[in-house]
Design an enzyme around this catalytic site. Structure first.
Site, PDB file in Angstrom:
ATOM      1  N   LYS A  75       0.995  -0.984   0.289  1.00 30.69           N
ATOM      2  CA  LYS A  75      -0.409  -0.207   0.208  1.00 30.69           C
ATOM      3  C   LYS A  75       0.593   1.413   0.056  1.00 30.69           C
ATOM      4  O   LYS A  75       0.813   2.319  -0.539  1.00 30.69           O
ATOM      5  CB  LYS A  75      -0.729  -0.167   1.266  1.00 30.69           C
ATOM      6  CG  LYS A  75      -1.769  -1.325   1.540  1.00 30.69           C
ATOM      7  CD  LYS A  75      -3.299  -0.493   0.994  1.00 30.69           C
ATOM      8  CE  LYS A  75      -4.208  -2.367   0.867  1.00 30.69           C
ATOM      9  NZ  LYS A  75      -3.485  -3.555   0.914  1.00 30.69           N
TER      10      LYS A  75
HETATM   11  C1  LIG Z   1      -4.152  -4.905   0.275  1.00 34.70           C
HETATM   12  C2  LIG Z   1      -3.164  -5.976   0.217  1.00 34.70           C
HETATM   13  C3  LIG Z   1      -3.692  -6.617  -0.208  1.00 34.70           C
HETATM   14  C4  LIG Z   1      -4.799  -6.700  -1.239  1.00 34.70           C
HETATM   15  O1  LIG Z   1      -4.092  -6.034  -2.363  1.00 34.70           O
HETATM   16  P1  LIG Z   1      -5.627  -5.552  -3.190  1.00 34.70           P
HETATM   17  O2  LIG Z   1      -5.301  -4.272  -4.187  1.00 34.70           O
HETATM   18  O3  LIG Z   1      -6.667  -4.745  -2.142  1.00 34.70           O
HETATM   19  O4  LIG Z   1      -6.148  -6.570  -3.693  1.00 34.70           O
HETATM   20  C5  LIG Z   1      -2.840  -8.019  -0.910  1.00 34.70           C
HETATM   21  N1  LIG Z   1      -1.316  -8.096  -0.258  1.00 34.70           N
HETATM   22  C6  LIG Z   1      -1.611  -7.347   1.447  1.00 34.70           C
HETATM   23  C7  LIG Z   1      -0.286  -7.051   2.248  1.00 34.70           C
HETATM   24  C8  LIG Z   1      -2.204  -5.969   1.133  1.00 34.70           C
HETATM   25  O5  LIG Z   1      -1.673  -5.100   2.134  1.00 34.70           O
END
Ligand SMILES: *Cc1c(COP(=O)(O)O)cnc(C)c1O
Length: 496
Positions: free
Chosen positions: A111
Protein backbone atom coordinates in the site's frame (compact mmCIF):
# COMPACT_ATOMS: atom_id res chain seq x y z
CA UNK A 1 -8.81 12.58 -27.68
CA UNK A 2 -8.05 14.06 -24.27
CA UNK A 3 -8.31 11.51 -21.47
CA UNK A 4 -10.74 12.49 -18.72
CA UNK A 5 -12.64 10.48 -16.11
CA UNK A 6 -16.22 9.30 -16.01
CA UNK A 7 -18.18 7.29 -13.49
CA UNK A 8 -18.81 3.55 -13.92
CA UNK A 9 -22.45 4.39 -13.18
CA UNK A 10 -22.83 7.02 -15.87
CA UNK A 11 -21.96 10.47 -14.55
CA UNK A 12 -19.84 12.30 -17.10
CA UNK A 13 -16.62 14.10 -17.32
CA UNK A 14 -14.21 15.27 -14.62
CA UNK A 15 -10.49 15.96 -14.87
CA UNK A 16 -7.90 13.70 -13.25
CA UNK A 17 -7.31 16.17 -10.44
CA UNK A 18 -11.04 16.44 -9.75
CA UNK A 19 -11.37 12.66 -9.70
CA UNK A 20 -8.51 12.46 -7.18
CA UNK A 21 -10.13 15.08 -4.94
CA UNK A 22 -13.56 13.45 -5.06
CA UNK A 23 -12.51 9.80 -4.72
CA UNK A 24 -15.95 8.37 -5.43
CA UNK A 25 -18.34 9.85 -8.02
CA UNK A 26 -21.58 11.42 -6.75
CA UNK A 27 -23.64 8.62 -8.31
CA UNK A 28 -21.74 6.06 -6.20
CA UNK A 29 -19.65 4.85 -9.15
CA UNK A 30 -15.89 4.63 -9.52
CA UNK A 31 -13.98 6.94 -11.81
CA UNK A 32 -12.48 5.31 -14.91
CA UNK A 33 -10.45 6.92 -17.68
CA UNK A 34 -12.41 7.48 -20.91
CA UNK A 35 -9.87 5.22 -22.61
CA UNK A 36 -6.77 3.33 -21.58
CA UNK A 37 -3.79 5.19 -23.02
CA UNK A 38 -1.04 3.38 -24.94
CA UNK A 39 2.53 3.49 -23.62
CA UNK A 40 4.31 6.02 -25.79
CA UNK A 41 7.91 5.25 -24.85
CA UNK A 42 9.57 2.11 -26.26
CA UNK A 43 10.53 -0.58 -23.76
CA UNK A 44 14.23 -0.29 -24.73
CA UNK A 45 14.10 3.25 -23.38
CA UNK A 46 12.11 2.36 -20.27
CA UNK A 47 14.69 -0.33 -19.57
CA UNK A 48 17.31 2.39 -19.04
CA UNK A 49 15.17 4.47 -16.68
CA UNK A 50 14.94 4.79 -12.92
CA UNK A 51 11.70 3.97 -11.10
CA UNK A 52 10.92 7.68 -10.84
CA UNK A 53 11.43 8.20 -14.57
CA UNK A 54 9.20 5.25 -15.48
CA UNK A 55 6.61 6.58 -13.02
CA UNK A 56 6.54 9.85 -14.91
CA UNK A 57 6.16 8.20 -18.33
CA UNK A 58 3.22 6.10 -17.11
CA UNK A 59 1.43 8.57 -14.86
CA UNK A 60 1.58 11.50 -17.29
CA UNK A 61 -0.69 9.50 -19.62
CA UNK A 62 -3.40 9.31 -16.95
CA UNK A 63 -3.01 12.55 -15.02
CA UNK A 64 -3.53 14.67 -18.08
CA UNK A 65 -4.20 17.97 -16.31
CA UNK A 66 -0.99 17.85 -14.25
CA UNK A 67 1.96 19.81 -15.61
CA UNK A 68 5.28 18.03 -16.04
CA UNK A 69 6.68 19.99 -13.12
CA UNK A 70 3.74 19.19 -10.84
CA UNK A 71 3.85 15.48 -11.56
CA UNK A 72 7.63 15.14 -11.27
CA UNK A 73 7.46 17.04 -8.02
CA UNK A 74 4.88 14.56 -6.62
CA UNK A 75 6.94 11.59 -7.80
CA UNK A 76 10.17 12.87 -6.28
CA UNK A 77 8.55 13.60 -2.94
CA UNK A 78 7.02 10.12 -2.82
CA UNK A 79 9.74 7.77 -4.04
CA UNK A 80 12.74 8.91 -2.02
CA UNK A 81 14.70 7.67 0.98
CA UNK A 82 11.46 6.58 2.67
CA UNK A 83 12.11 3.46 0.59
CA UNK A 84 14.96 1.27 1.74
CA UNK A 85 15.80 0.04 -1.78
CA UNK A 86 17.16 2.29 -4.47
CA UNK A 87 15.15 0.45 -7.13
CA UNK A 88 12.00 1.22 -5.05
CA UNK A 89 10.55 -2.11 -6.27
CA UNK A 90 13.41 -4.63 -6.55
CA UNK A 91 12.95 -8.08 -8.06
CA UNK A 92 14.19 -11.41 -6.66
CA UNK A 93 14.27 -14.65 -8.63
CA UNK A 94 13.42 -17.79 -6.64
CA UNK A 95 12.23 -21.25 -7.67
CA UNK A 96 10.98 -20.42 -11.15
CA UNK A 97 9.39 -17.01 -10.59
CA UNK A 98 10.36 -13.36 -10.23
CA UNK A 99 9.17 -11.84 -6.96
CA UNK A 100 8.53 -8.14 -7.40
CA UNK A 101 9.08 -6.77 -3.89
CA UNK A 102 6.55 -3.99 -3.34
CA UNK A 103 7.29 -3.69 0.37
CA UNK A 104 10.28 -1.42 0.68
CA UNK A 105 8.32 1.66 1.80
CA UNK A 106 7.48 3.14 5.19
CA UNK A 107 5.11 0.40 6.42
CA UNK A 108 6.74 -2.50 4.57
CA UNK A 109 3.68 -3.44 2.52
CA UNK A 110 2.54 -2.68 -1.00
CA UNK A 111 0.00 0.00 0.00
CA UNK A 112 3.01 2.31 0.46
CA UNK A 113 3.56 2.25 -3.31
CA UNK A 114 0.41 4.32 -3.81
CA UNK A 115 -0.08 5.95 -0.41
CA UNK A 116 3.31 7.60 -0.49
CA UNK A 117 2.31 9.59 -3.57
CA UNK A 118 -1.45 10.08 -3.01
CA UNK A 119 -1.04 12.95 -0.49
CA UNK A 120 1.06 14.89 -3.00
CA UNK A 121 -1.35 14.18 -5.84
CA UNK A 122 -4.15 15.36 -3.59
CA UNK A 123 -2.57 18.63 -2.44
CA UNK A 124 -1.53 19.38 -6.03
CA UNK A 125 -5.09 18.62 -7.18
CA UNK A 126 -6.45 20.94 -4.50
CA UNK A 127 -4.22 23.80 -5.70
CA UNK A 128 -5.17 23.21 -9.33
CA UNK A 129 -8.85 23.42 -8.45
CA UNK A 130 -8.48 26.50 -6.22
CA UNK A 131 -9.51 24.57 -3.12
CA UNK A 132 -8.24 26.66 -0.24
CA UNK A 133 -9.55 24.41 2.52
CA UNK A 134 -7.37 22.07 4.46
CA UNK A 135 -8.02 18.46 3.44
CA UNK A 136 -9.00 16.14 6.26
CA UNK A 137 -8.53 12.47 5.48
CA UNK A 138 -10.91 10.31 7.46
CA UNK A 139 -10.20 6.58 7.61
CA UNK A 140 -11.43 3.48 9.39
CA UNK A 141 -8.86 0.73 9.46
CA UNK A 142 -8.66 -2.92 10.39
CA UNK A 143 -4.91 -2.45 10.82
CA UNK A 144 -2.79 -1.91 7.76
CA UNK A 145 -4.33 0.72 5.51
CA UNK A 146 -4.69 3.29 8.28
CA UNK A 147 -1.03 3.08 9.13
CA UNK A 148 0.09 3.28 5.50
CA UNK A 149 -2.20 6.28 4.94
CA UNK A 150 -0.82 8.05 8.01
CA UNK A 151 2.75 7.38 6.96
CA UNK A 152 1.93 8.94 3.60
CA UNK A 153 0.10 12.00 4.91
CA UNK A 154 2.28 12.70 7.98
CA UNK A 155 3.49 16.31 7.84
CA UNK A 156 2.20 16.88 4.30
CA UNK A 157 1.23 20.53 4.29
CA UNK A 158 -2.44 21.36 3.80
CA UNK A 159 -3.64 17.99 5.10
CA UNK A 160 -4.72 16.33 8.32
CA UNK A 161 -5.48 12.66 8.82
CA UNK A 162 -7.71 10.95 11.37
CA UNK A 163 -7.67 7.18 11.74
CA UNK A 164 -10.19 5.13 13.71
CA UNK A 165 -9.30 1.55 14.58
CA UNK A 166 -11.09 -1.06 16.72
CA UNK A 167 -9.32 -0.83 20.09
CA UNK A 168 -9.38 -4.58 20.65
CA UNK A 169 -9.54 -5.67 17.02
CA UNK A 170 -5.99 -5.27 15.70
CA UNK A 171 -2.78 -7.13 16.45
CA UNK A 172 -0.41 -5.77 19.13
CA UNK A 173 2.17 -4.89 16.47
CA UNK A 174 -0.43 -3.13 14.34
CA UNK A 175 -1.64 -1.14 17.34
CA UNK A 176 1.89 -0.17 18.27
CA UNK A 177 2.53 0.94 14.68
CA UNK A 178 -0.47 3.24 14.84
CA UNK A 179 -0.16 4.77 18.29
CA UNK A 180 3.49 5.63 17.69
CA UNK A 181 2.73 7.52 14.47
CA UNK A 182 4.64 10.80 14.21
CA UNK A 183 3.45 13.96 12.46
CA UNK A 184 1.66 17.02 13.88
CA UNK A 185 -1.24 16.45 11.47
CA UNK A 186 -1.99 12.84 12.45
CA UNK A 187 -4.62 11.70 14.95
CA UNK A 188 -5.30 8.10 15.93
CA UNK A 189 -8.35 6.99 17.87
CA UNK A 190 -9.14 3.55 19.28
CA UNK A 191 -12.88 2.96 19.29
CA UNK A 192 -14.79 0.69 21.63
CA UNK A 193 -16.28 -1.42 18.86
CA UNK A 194 -15.28 -3.56 15.89
CA UNK A 195 -14.03 -2.62 12.43
CA UNK A 196 -17.57 -2.47 11.02
CA UNK A 197 -18.54 0.06 13.70
CA UNK A 198 -15.51 2.18 12.77
CA UNK A 199 -16.33 1.91 9.07
CA UNK A 200 -20.01 2.75 9.59
CA UNK A 201 -19.13 5.75 11.75
CA UNK A 202 -16.74 7.09 9.13
CA UNK A 203 -19.26 6.58 6.31
CA UNK A 204 -21.88 8.42 8.34
CA UNK A 205 -19.60 11.43 8.71
CA UNK A 206 -18.82 11.43 4.99
CA UNK A 207 -22.55 11.47 4.19
CA UNK A 208 -23.48 14.14 6.75
CA UNK A 209 -24.33 17.39 4.89
CA UNK A 210 -24.60 19.49 8.05
CA UNK A 211 -21.17 18.35 9.16
CA UNK A 212 -19.77 19.15 5.71
CA UNK A 213 -21.11 22.71 6.01
CA UNK A 214 -19.65 23.08 9.46
CA UNK A 215 -16.27 21.92 8.19
CA UNK A 216 -16.53 24.32 5.29
CA UNK A 217 -17.18 27.20 7.69
CA UNK A 218 -14.06 26.23 9.60
CA UNK A 219 -11.82 25.91 6.54
CA UNK A 220 -11.81 22.13 6.18
CA UNK A 221 -13.10 19.48 3.81
CA UNK A 222 -13.15 15.71 4.14
CA UNK A 223 -11.49 13.40 1.67
CA UNK A 224 -10.80 9.71 1.52
CA UNK A 225 -7.63 7.76 0.87
CA UNK A 226 -9.31 4.45 0.14
CA UNK A 227 -8.28 2.12 -2.61
CA UNK A 228 -10.96 3.13 -5.12
CA UNK A 229 -9.33 6.54 -5.57
CA UNK A 230 -7.84 6.84 -9.05
CA UNK A 231 -4.86 8.46 -7.32
CA UNK A 232 -4.09 5.06 -5.82
CA UNK A 233 -4.77 2.99 -8.91
CA UNK A 234 -2.58 4.93 -11.35
CA UNK A 235 0.67 4.76 -9.29
CA UNK A 236 0.20 0.99 -9.10
CA UNK A 237 0.38 0.60 -12.88
CA UNK A 238 3.93 1.94 -12.75
CA UNK A 239 5.60 -1.04 -11.12
CA UNK A 240 4.30 -3.52 -13.68
CA UNK A 241 5.82 -1.45 -16.45
CA UNK A 242 9.00 -1.05 -14.41
CA UNK A 243 9.16 -4.81 -13.72
CA UNK A 244 8.86 -5.64 -17.41
CA UNK A 245 11.51 -3.08 -18.30
CA UNK A 246 13.81 -4.50 -15.61
CA UNK A 247 13.42 -8.02 -16.99
CA UNK A 248 14.40 -6.72 -20.43
CA UNK A 249 17.26 -4.70 -18.97
CA UNK A 250 18.61 -7.76 -17.14
CA UNK A 251 18.22 -9.87 -20.30
CA UNK A 252 15.86 -12.25 -18.54
CA UNK A 253 13.38 -11.79 -21.40
CA UNK A 254 13.51 -10.46 -24.94
CA UNK A 255 11.72 -7.20 -25.62
CA UNK A 256 8.18 -8.11 -26.68
CA UNK A 257 8.22 -11.53 -24.98
CA UNK A 258 5.01 -12.11 -23.05
CA UNK A 259 5.05 -12.67 -19.31
CA UNK A 260 2.42 -13.70 -16.77
CA UNK A 261 1.64 -11.80 -13.61
CA UNK A 262 0.35 -13.26 -10.33
CA UNK A 263 -1.31 -10.98 -7.79
CA UNK A 264 -2.50 -11.84 -4.26
CA UNK A 265 -5.88 -10.15 -4.33
CA UNK A 266 -8.33 -8.58 -1.90
CA UNK A 267 -9.99 -5.40 -3.10
CA UNK A 268 -8.87 -6.05 -6.70
CA UNK A 269 -6.87 -2.80 -6.92
CA UNK A 270 -3.43 -4.25 -7.49
CA UNK A 271 -4.44 -6.75 -10.18
CA UNK A 272 -6.60 -4.14 -11.90
CA UNK A 273 -3.46 -2.01 -12.23
CA UNK A 274 -1.78 -4.98 -13.96
CA UNK A 275 -4.79 -5.24 -16.29
CA UNK A 276 -4.46 -1.56 -17.16
CA UNK A 277 -0.74 -2.08 -17.82
CA UNK A 278 -1.59 -4.93 -20.20
CA UNK A 279 -4.16 -2.78 -21.98
CA UNK A 280 -1.55 -0.05 -22.39
CA UNK A 281 0.37 -2.48 -24.56
CA UNK A 282 2.72 -4.05 -22.01
CA UNK A 283 3.32 -7.67 -23.15
CA UNK A 284 1.47 -9.40 -20.31
CA UNK A 285 -0.35 -12.63 -21.17
CA UNK A 286 -2.35 -14.01 -18.23
CA UNK A 287 -3.36 -12.12 -15.11
CA UNK A 288 -3.42 -14.71 -12.36
CA UNK A 289 -5.73 -13.70 -9.53
CA UNK A 290 -4.82 -15.41 -6.25
CA UNK A 291 -7.30 -15.59 -3.37
CA UNK A 292 -7.08 -17.03 0.12
CA UNK A 293 -9.95 -19.08 1.61
CA UNK A 294 -12.25 -16.07 1.08
CA UNK A 295 -12.39 -17.21 -2.53
CA UNK A 296 -15.22 -15.04 -3.91
CA UNK A 297 -13.08 -14.07 -6.89
CA UNK A 298 -12.06 -17.63 -7.72
CA UNK A 299 -15.74 -18.59 -7.79
CA UNK A 300 -16.47 -15.55 -9.92
CA UNK A 301 -13.82 -16.37 -12.52
CA UNK A 302 -14.87 -20.01 -12.70
CA UNK A 303 -18.67 -19.54 -12.73
CA UNK A 304 -19.45 -15.94 -13.73
CA UNK A 305 -21.35 -15.54 -10.47
CA UNK A 306 -20.22 -13.06 -7.85
CA UNK A 307 -21.71 -14.09 -4.52
CA UNK A 308 -20.73 -12.54 -1.22
CA UNK A 309 -23.28 -14.59 0.75
CA UNK A 310 -20.89 -16.80 2.66
CA UNK A 311 -18.98 -16.92 5.92
CA UNK A 312 -16.15 -14.49 6.36
CA UNK A 313 -12.99 -16.47 7.14
CA UNK A 314 -10.13 -15.06 9.21
CA UNK A 315 -6.89 -16.20 7.58
CA UNK A 316 -3.15 -15.66 7.98
CA UNK A 317 -3.32 -13.23 5.03
CA UNK A 318 -5.70 -10.71 6.65
CA UNK A 319 -5.29 -7.98 4.03
CA UNK A 320 -7.02 -10.33 1.58
CA UNK A 321 -9.91 -11.23 3.92
CA UNK A 322 -12.50 -9.41 1.83
CA UNK A 323 -15.88 -10.44 0.45
CA UNK A 324 -16.60 -7.34 -1.62
CA UNK A 325 -13.75 -6.47 -3.96
CA UNK A 326 -14.64 -2.83 -4.67
CA UNK A 327 -12.29 -2.31 -7.58
CA UNK A 328 -13.83 -5.19 -9.52
CA UNK A 329 -16.54 -2.72 -10.52
CA UNK A 330 -14.08 -1.08 -12.91
CA UNK A 331 -13.53 -4.42 -14.67
CA UNK A 332 -17.24 -5.21 -14.76
CA UNK A 333 -17.87 -1.85 -16.40
CA UNK A 334 -15.22 -2.57 -19.01
CA UNK A 335 -16.44 -6.07 -19.88
CA UNK A 336 -19.98 -4.69 -20.06
CA UNK A 337 -18.71 -2.68 -23.04
CA UNK A 338 -18.42 0.54 -21.00
CA UNK A 339 -22.15 0.41 -20.37
CA UNK A 340 -22.95 2.21 -17.10
CA UNK A 341 -26.51 0.88 -16.99
CA UNK A 342 -25.49 -2.77 -17.10
CA UNK A 343 -22.85 -2.09 -14.46
CA UNK A 344 -25.21 -0.12 -12.22
CA UNK A 345 -27.83 -2.87 -12.25
CA UNK A 346 -25.24 -5.53 -11.35
CA UNK A 347 -23.93 -3.35 -8.50
CA UNK A 348 -27.42 -2.77 -7.25
CA UNK A 349 -27.98 -6.54 -7.22
CA UNK A 350 -24.75 -6.84 -5.21
CA UNK A 351 -25.88 -4.37 -2.58
CA UNK A 352 -29.38 -5.85 -2.56
CA UNK A 353 -29.05 -9.64 -2.76
CA UNK A 354 -25.30 -9.74 -2.27
CA UNK A 355 -24.95 -11.40 -5.65
CA UNK A 356 -24.90 -10.91 -9.41
CA UNK A 357 -24.43 -13.00 -12.55
CA UNK A 358 -22.62 -11.80 -15.67
CA UNK A 359 -23.59 -12.74 -19.24
CA UNK A 360 -21.70 -15.37 -21.30
CA UNK A 361 -20.38 -12.54 -23.53
CA UNK A 362 -18.96 -10.77 -20.50
CA UNK A 363 -17.35 -14.02 -19.35
CA UNK A 364 -15.67 -14.30 -22.75
CA UNK A 365 -13.85 -11.03 -22.07
CA UNK A 366 -12.37 -12.45 -18.87
CA UNK A 367 -10.09 -14.84 -20.74
CA UNK A 368 -7.07 -12.74 -19.76
CA UNK A 369 -7.69 -13.75 -16.17
CA UNK A 370 -7.09 -17.02 -14.35
CA UNK A 371 -8.40 -17.35 -10.80
CA UNK A 372 -7.50 -19.84 -8.10
CA UNK A 373 -7.06 -19.92 -4.33
CA UNK A 374 -4.84 -21.37 -1.64
CA UNK A 375 -5.95 -22.92 1.64
CA UNK A 376 -4.25 -22.04 4.92
CA UNK A 377 -2.28 -25.32 4.79
CA UNK A 378 -1.13 -24.72 1.22
CA UNK A 379 -0.07 -21.18 2.09
CA UNK A 380 2.04 -22.32 5.05
CA UNK A 381 3.54 -25.20 3.05
CA UNK A 382 4.53 -22.78 0.29
CA UNK A 383 6.44 -20.54 2.74
CA UNK A 384 8.11 -23.62 4.21
CA UNK A 385 9.09 -25.25 0.94
CA UNK A 386 10.37 -22.09 -0.73
CA UNK A 387 12.55 -21.39 2.30
CA UNK A 388 13.86 -24.98 2.43
CA UNK A 389 14.62 -25.03 -1.30
CA UNK A 390 16.05 -21.55 -1.81
CA UNK A 391 16.50 -19.74 1.52
CA UNK A 392 14.10 -17.00 0.34
CA UNK A 393 11.40 -16.07 2.85
CA UNK A 394 8.04 -14.67 1.69
CA UNK A 395 5.08 -13.37 3.66
CA UNK A 396 1.67 -15.06 3.86
CA UNK A 397 -0.01 -12.90 1.18
CA UNK A 398 2.79 -13.49 -1.29
CA UNK A 399 2.65 -17.19 -0.41
CA UNK A 400 -0.99 -17.33 -1.47
CA UNK A 401 0.12 -16.00 -4.85
CA UNK A 402 3.03 -18.41 -5.04
CA UNK A 403 0.81 -21.41 -4.21
CA UNK A 404 -1.73 -20.35 -6.84
CA UNK A 405 1.03 -19.93 -9.40
CA UNK A 406 2.00 -23.59 -8.89
CA UNK A 407 -1.63 -24.62 -9.46
CA UNK A 408 -1.70 -22.51 -12.60
CA UNK A 409 1.39 -24.22 -14.03
CA UNK A 410 -0.05 -27.64 -13.16
CA UNK A 411 -3.36 -26.72 -14.82
CA UNK A 412 -1.97 -25.15 -17.98
CA UNK A 413 1.68 -26.24 -18.43
CA UNK A 414 2.31 -22.60 -19.33
CA UNK A 415 6.00 -21.93 -18.80
CA UNK A 416 6.11 -18.23 -19.66
CA UNK A 417 8.31 -16.14 -17.37
CA UNK A 418 6.21 -14.98 -14.47
CA UNK A 419 6.24 -12.05 -12.06
CA UNK A 420 4.66 -12.55 -8.64
CA UNK A 421 3.60 -9.38 -6.83
CA UNK A 422 5.17 -9.66 -3.38
CA UNK A 423 2.91 -7.48 -1.29
CA UNK A 424 4.33 -7.54 2.23
CA UNK A 425 7.61 -8.04 3.98
CA UNK A 426 7.76 -11.33 5.91
CA UNK A 427 8.75 -9.20 8.93
CA UNK A 428 5.24 -7.79 8.96
CA UNK A 429 3.75 -11.24 9.50
CA UNK A 430 6.67 -12.81 11.33
CA UNK A 431 4.62 -15.12 13.53
CA UNK A 432 2.71 -16.83 10.71
CA UNK A 433 5.81 -16.96 8.55
CA UNK A 434 8.12 -18.41 11.19
CA UNK A 435 5.67 -21.04 12.42
CA UNK A 436 5.15 -22.11 8.80
CA UNK A 437 8.89 -22.66 8.55
CA UNK A 438 9.15 -24.51 11.85
CA UNK A 439 6.62 -25.24 14.59
CA UNK A 440 9.35 -24.79 17.19
CA UNK A 441 8.97 -21.01 16.85
CA UNK A 442 5.43 -21.08 18.26
CA UNK A 443 6.56 -20.26 21.79
CA UNK A 444 8.80 -17.30 20.94
CA UNK A 445 7.66 -13.72 21.56
CA UNK A 446 7.13 -11.28 18.69
CA UNK A 447 10.41 -9.41 18.76
CA UNK A 448 12.49 -12.56 19.25
CA UNK A 449 10.76 -14.00 16.21
CA UNK A 450 11.76 -10.95 14.22
CA UNK A 451 15.42 -11.36 15.18
CA UNK A 452 15.27 -15.04 14.36
CA UNK A 453 13.68 -14.30 10.98
CA UNK A 454 16.54 -11.93 10.26
CA UNK A 455 19.01 -14.67 11.22
CA UNK A 456 17.58 -17.39 9.06
CA UNK A 457 16.89 -15.20 6.01
CA UNK A 458 20.00 -13.05 6.15
CA UNK A 459 17.81 -9.98 5.63
CA UNK A 460 18.36 -7.12 8.10
CA UNK A 461 15.37 -6.15 10.24
CA UNK A 462 13.60 -3.33 8.34
CA UNK A 463 13.77 0.12 9.90
CA UNK A 464 9.98 0.25 10.22
CA UNK A 465 10.09 -2.77 12.55
CA UNK A 466 13.30 -1.86 14.35
CA UNK A 467 11.95 1.55 15.33
CA UNK A 468 8.85 0.01 16.88
CA UNK A 469 10.85 -1.52 19.69
CA UNK A 470 11.60 1.85 21.26
CA UNK A 471 9.09 4.23 19.64
CA UNK A 472 7.18 6.33 22.19
CA UNK A 473 3.38 6.13 22.29
CA UNK A 474 2.04 9.43 20.95
CA UNK A 475 -1.68 8.67 20.68
CA UNK A 476 -3.87 7.54 23.57
CA UNK A 477 -7.34 8.80 22.57
CA UNK A 478 -10.20 6.33 22.81
CA UNK A 479 -13.91 6.84 22.31
CA UNK A 480 -17.26 5.09 22.09
CA UNK A 481 -18.81 4.48 18.70
CA UNK A 482 -21.36 7.26 19.20
CA UNK A 483 -18.63 9.76 20.10
CA UNK A 484 -16.70 9.57 16.83
CA UNK A 485 -18.07 12.78 15.37
CA UNK A 486 -17.57 14.72 18.60
CA UNK A 487 -13.99 13.43 18.74
CA UNK A 488 -13.29 14.68 15.21
CA UNK A 489 -14.80 18.09 15.94
CA UNK A 490 -12.81 18.44 19.13
CA UNK A 491 -9.49 17.60 17.50
CA UNK A 492 -10.15 19.97 14.59
CA UNK A 493 -11.29 22.59 17.10
CA UNK A 494 -14.47 23.16 15.12
CA UNK A 495 -16.81 25.97 16.17
CA UNK A 496 -20.54 25.44 15.63
C1 LIG B 1 -4.04 -4.72 0.44
C2 LIG B 1 -3.18 -5.92 0.32
C3 LIG B 1 -3.44 -6.93 -0.63
C4 LIG B 1 -4.64 -6.90 -1.55
O1 LIG B 1 -4.51 -5.90 -2.53
P1 LIG B 1 -5.80 -5.40 -3.33
O2 LIG B 1 -5.33 -4.28 -4.16
O3 LIG B 1 -6.78 -4.96 -2.26
O4 LIG B 1 -6.32 -6.54 -4.10
C5 LIG B 1 -2.57 -8.01 -0.69
N1 LIG B 1 -1.52 -8.12 0.14
C6 LIG B 1 -1.25 -7.17 1.06
C7 LIG B 1 -0.09 -7.37 1.97
C8 LIG B 1 -2.05 -6.04 1.19
O5 LIG B 1 -1.78 -5.12 2.12
Amino acid sequence: MELIYKSTRGQEGVTASQAILKGLADDGGLYVPTHIPALDVPVEKLAQMTYQEVAYEVMKLYLTDFTEEELKNCINKAYDSKFDAQEIAPMVYADGAYYLELFHGATIAFKDMALSILPHLMTTSAKKNYVDHEIVILTATSGDTGKAAMAGFADVEGTKIIVFYPKDGVSPVQEKQMVTQKGKNTFVVGIHGNFDDAQTGVKKMFGDKALAQLLDKNGYQFSSANSINIGRLVPQIVYYVYAYAMLVHNEEIKNGEKINVVVPTGNFGNILAAYYAKNMGLPIDRLICASNENKVLYDFFTTGIYDRNRDFILTSSPSMDILISSNLERLIYKIAGDDPNVNASLMSALSGEGKYVITPEMRESLRDFYGNYASEEETAATIHDLYEDTGYVIDTHTAVASAVYKKYVDDTSDTKKTVIASTASPFKFARSVMTAIDKKYESMDDFDLIDELSNISGVPVPKAVEELRTAPVLHTTQCDVDEMEATVKKWLNIQE
